[in-house]
Design an enzyme around this catalytic site. Structure first.
Site, short mmCIF file in Angstrom:
data_model
loop_
_atom_site.label_atom_id
_atom_site.label_comp_id
_atom_site.label_asym_id
_atom_site.label_seq_id
_atom_site.Cartn_x
_atom_site.Cartn_y
_atom_site.Cartn_z
N LYS A 124 0.98 -1.32 0.05
CA LYS A 124 -0.06 0.01 0.10
C LYS A 124 0.91 1.23 -0.07
CE LYS A 124 -1.99 2.89 1.84
NZ LYS A 124 -1.76 4.39 1.38
N GLU A 126 9.23 16.23 15.09
CA GLU A 126 9.79 16.34 13.69
C GLU A 126 9.00 17.16 12.83
OE1 GLU A 126 8.51 12.75 11.60
OE2 GLU A 126 10.73 12.40 10.98
N GLU A 178 9.43 1.40 11.06
CA GLU A 178 10.27 2.45 10.71
C GLU A 178 9.67 3.88 10.85
OE1 GLU A 178 13.52 2.00 10.58
OE2 GLU A 178 13.55 -0.17 9.76
N CYS A 191 13.50 10.99 7.06
CA CYS A 191 13.33 10.59 8.31
C CYS A 191 14.72 10.74 9.19
CB CYS A 191 13.06 9.07 8.46
SG CYS A 191 13.97 7.95 7.41
P1 NAD Z 1 2.09 8.64 7.49
O1 NAD Z 1 2.33 7.90 8.61
O2 NAD Z 1 1.24 9.65 7.30
O3 NAD Z 1 1.75 7.46 6.36
C1 NAD Z 1 2.59 6.54 6.01
C2 NAD Z 1 1.88 5.54 5.32
O4 NAD Z 1 0.88 4.93 6.03
C3 NAD Z 1 1.05 5.90 4.04
O5 NAD Z 1 1.12 4.95 3.06
C4 NAD Z 1 -0.09 5.99 4.36
O6 NAD Z 1 -1.35 6.03 3.31
C5 NAD Z 1 -0.39 5.06 5.45
N1 NAD Z 1 -1.44 5.07 6.83
C6 NAD Z 1 -1.82 6.40 7.18
N2 NAD Z 1 -2.95 6.25 8.07
C7 NAD Z 1 -2.83 4.60 8.23
C8 NAD Z 1 -3.54 4.11 8.95
N3 NAD Z 1 -4.50 4.53 10.09
N4 NAD Z 1 -3.36 2.64 9.15
C9 NAD Z 1 -2.55 2.17 8.12
N5 NAD Z 1 -1.89 2.91 7.23
C10 NAD Z 1 -2.00 4.21 7.34
O7 NAD Z 1 3.68 9.11 7.05
P2 NAD Z 1 4.01 9.92 5.72
O8 NAD Z 1 3.59 11.28 5.98
O9 NAD Z 1 3.59 9.26 4.66
O10 NAD Z 1 5.50 9.88 5.72
C11 NAD Z 1 6.46 10.65 6.64
C12 NAD Z 1 6.81 10.14 8.02
O11 NAD Z 1 7.61 8.72 7.49
C13 NAD Z 1 7.82 10.80 8.94
O12 NAD Z 1 7.27 10.88 10.24
C14 NAD Z 1 9.12 10.23 8.49
O13 NAD Z 1 9.88 10.31 9.51
C15 NAD Z 1 8.75 8.51 8.45
N6 NAD Z 1 9.82 8.00 7.55
C16 NAD Z 1 10.52 6.98 8.30
C17 NAD Z 1 11.56 6.39 7.72
C18 NAD Z 1 12.38 5.40 8.41
O14 NAD Z 1 12.72 4.39 7.82
N7 NAD Z 1 12.42 5.32 9.72
C19 NAD Z 1 11.56 6.65 6.27
C20 NAD Z 1 10.91 7.52 5.80
C21 NAD Z 1 9.87 8.10 6.37
#
Ligand code: NAD
Length: 508
Positions: free
Chosen positions: A191, A401, A266, A300
């Site tokens: 997804k 963040e 992550e 991240c």
């Molecule tokens: P997000 O948590 O909003 O979304 C991430 C994914 O989760 C998306 O595909 C989204 O559609 C899905 N999602 C959202 N709500 C959900 C739910 N209730 N149940 C299941 N899935 C759901 O994050 P984002 O805004 O897309 O990405 C940014 C975040 O990701 C930042 O906090 C960043 O630090 C983190 N990130 C971490 C890493 C790592 O490896 N540690 C790498 C990249 C980004």
């Protein structure tokens, strides 16, 4: 082969809106609801493609297809070497299409083409590395204290993996999950983020071409609260591999707990970048810039908390401001551009909000803090590289963040103080240490609570080295041999060698 998703290649330069469907069991399908949503080019602010809006029903179809594929001889009976060969083939295909995939991600996400060309050329390495591992995932023979028993272990796949990916590095982070999941014999439902689904959908024909049987890889696009949540709740999903924000990560873990699916998370970061007075300052300044202004800070591992020793504080700050003022912002598809737009309008608004918070908290804005005004940058979601000084570690701009090009600068007097401050955050993803003193470098690296520590460098990653978080930055590891445990389970097999089964009432 259905070339549905390939079409945008030929339309890349045209204004026609491309339509993407879901990919389930080797077929392109509309969402059951028939709904779609637009995906926007952050440089122009315009919708350029329409994506199928998958939901619970579509997720159910995809998960069932993945389960069926997991049990099908076409996948289950492939030898590990043959599985590895499929991954290797996929790596070759990605290599051949690296430029095209890079262009799509630049268009959909605003990531710089100069970075994407490197990322898409690097991605095949994940395929090759885990292809190599596929037939080296071994059990063990256990030298038991029972001479009549031959005991050995088998390391087996889990079943269906649900992979949930964020928007900031969609393709790369998909491969971090998909390559080890497939190498170990699982099947997968991916997804992608609702903001950046296109590059993965463009990858699908390459997955087919590589020869993966139908149902082994499925893609359900859609929103997190609907499609994402449905995937985490589905009882046939054996493991969720999630990358995203902390609050979403908690929801994911809660949903997965209801059916005891394994989870790896992550999550976000607020990584300290620490400069000691003996550091090579030219290198340190480059490392600071790489940490916070590369990818417009939307990583991240952003080194968003800069700790400068009092003695070099002023000098480093002057150099930083000078470099920040020379960063070339612009069209991400041009090779000379150094900072592209912010990927989403919501993210741009969040960054602006944090700049206000920083000012209200009493931090001093010494550079940026606003959107650029050049006509070329007006349409896109640009934000200038931004530097706050006088930041205290308790301030929200030092603790939360931001996920944008906003640097919080703090000062310190000695090693003990900076270790305490660096660790005083809920996160623990990355950290940078800049010093020429080898003893100090390793001493501090040991004390820092983070999954990755870079010494005299920043923002390096590799398929071969484990990556993941401490504290709120998550649990589980990606990359390296470490991740293989996340996608396998161990079976212990006992064989009686003597040919007799004595006293049935005694455990032995
Ligand atoms: P997000 O948590 O909003 O979304 C991430 C994914 O989760 C998306 O595909 C989204 O559609 C899905 N999602 C959202 N709500 C959900 C739910 N209730 N149940 C299941 N899935 C759901 O994050 P984002 O805004 O897309 O990405 C940014 C975040 O990701 C930042 O906090 C960043 O630090 C983190 N990130 C971490 C890493 C790592 O490896 N540690 C790498 C990249 C980004």
């Amino acid at each position: 082969m259905d070339l549905g998703a390939f079409a945008p290649l030929w339309f890349m330069g045209m204004t026609e809106i491309k339509k993407y469907k879901l990919y389930i069991n080797g077929q392109w399908e509309e969402a059951a609801s028939g709904k779609t949503f637009g995906t926007i080019n952050p440089y122009t602010g315009e919708v350029w493609a329409e994506i199928a809006e998958g939901d619970e029903e579509d997720v159910d179809r995809a998960v069932r297809a993945a389960r069926k594929a997991f049990e099908s001889p076409d996948w289950k009976r492939l030898t590990p070497t043959e599985r590895g060969n499929l991954l290797r083939k996929l790596g070759d295909l990605v290599k051949d299409h690296a430029e095209r995939l890079a262009q799509i991600e630049t268009r959909d996400n605003g990531k710089l083409i100069r970075e994407m060309l490197i990322q898409t050329r690097l991605i095949p390495q994940w395929c090759y590395y885990y292809a190599g591992w596929a037939d080296k995932i071994m059990g063990e023979v256990i030298p038991l204290e029972k001479p009549n028993i031959f005991n050995y272990t088998l390391r087996e796949p889990l079943g269906v993996v649900g992979a949930i990916v964020p928007w900031n590095s969609p393709l790369l982070l998909t491969f971090w999950k998909m390559a080890p999941a497939l190498a170990t014999g699982n099947t997968i439902v991916i997804k992608p983020s609702e903001h950046t689904s296109a590059s993965l959908l463009e990858l699908v024909p390459l997955i087919e071409q590589a020869g993966f049987p139908p149902g082994v890889v499925n893609v359900v696009t859609g929103y997190g609260e609907t499609a994402g949540a449905a995937l985490t709740r589905h009882h046939l999903v054996n493991k969720i591999a999630f990358t995203g924000g902390v609050e979403t990560g908690k929801l994911v873990a809660k949903n997965a707990a209801n059916h005891l699916a394994r989870v790896s998370l992550e999550l976000g970061g607020k990584s300290p970048n620490i400069v000691f007075p003996d550091a090579n300052l030219d290198n340190a300044v480059n490392g600071i810039i790489a940490g916070i202004f590369a990818a417009s800070g939307q990583t991240c591992i952003a080194g968003s908390r800069l700790f400068l020793h009092e003695k070099i504080h002023q000098e480093v700050l002057e150099r930083l401001i000078d470099k920040a003022s020379k960063i070339k912002m612009g069209d991400p598809s041009k090779m000379e551009t150094e900072m592209g737009p912010i990927a989403l309008k919501e993210q741009l608004d969040k960054i602006k909000k944090y700049v206000e918070i920083g000012l209200q908290e009493g931090a001093k804005l010494v550079y940026g803090g606003e959107q650029p005004t050049e006509p070329e940058l007006r349409k896109g979601w640009f934000f200038k590289p931004t530097i706050f000084t006088g930041v205290q570690n308790h301030m929200r701009i030092a603790q939360e963040e931001i996920f944008g090009p906003v640097l919080s600068v703090l000062t310190f007097r000695d090693e003990e103080e900076v270790i305490r401050l660096a660790n005083d955050t809920p996160y623990g993803l990355g950290a940078g240490i800049w010093t020429q003193d080898i003893q100090r470098a390793h001493r501090v690296a040991r004390e820092i609570q983070a999954g990755t520590v870079w010494i005299n460098t920043y923002r390096n990653i590799s398929f071969a080295s484990p990556f993941g978080g401490y504290k709120n930055s998550g649990y589980g590891r990606e990359n390296g041999p470490e991740v293989l445990r996340e996608y396998t389970q161990v079976k212990s097999v006992w064989v009686e060698l003597s040919g007799t089964v004595p006293d049935p009432f005694v455990m032995r």
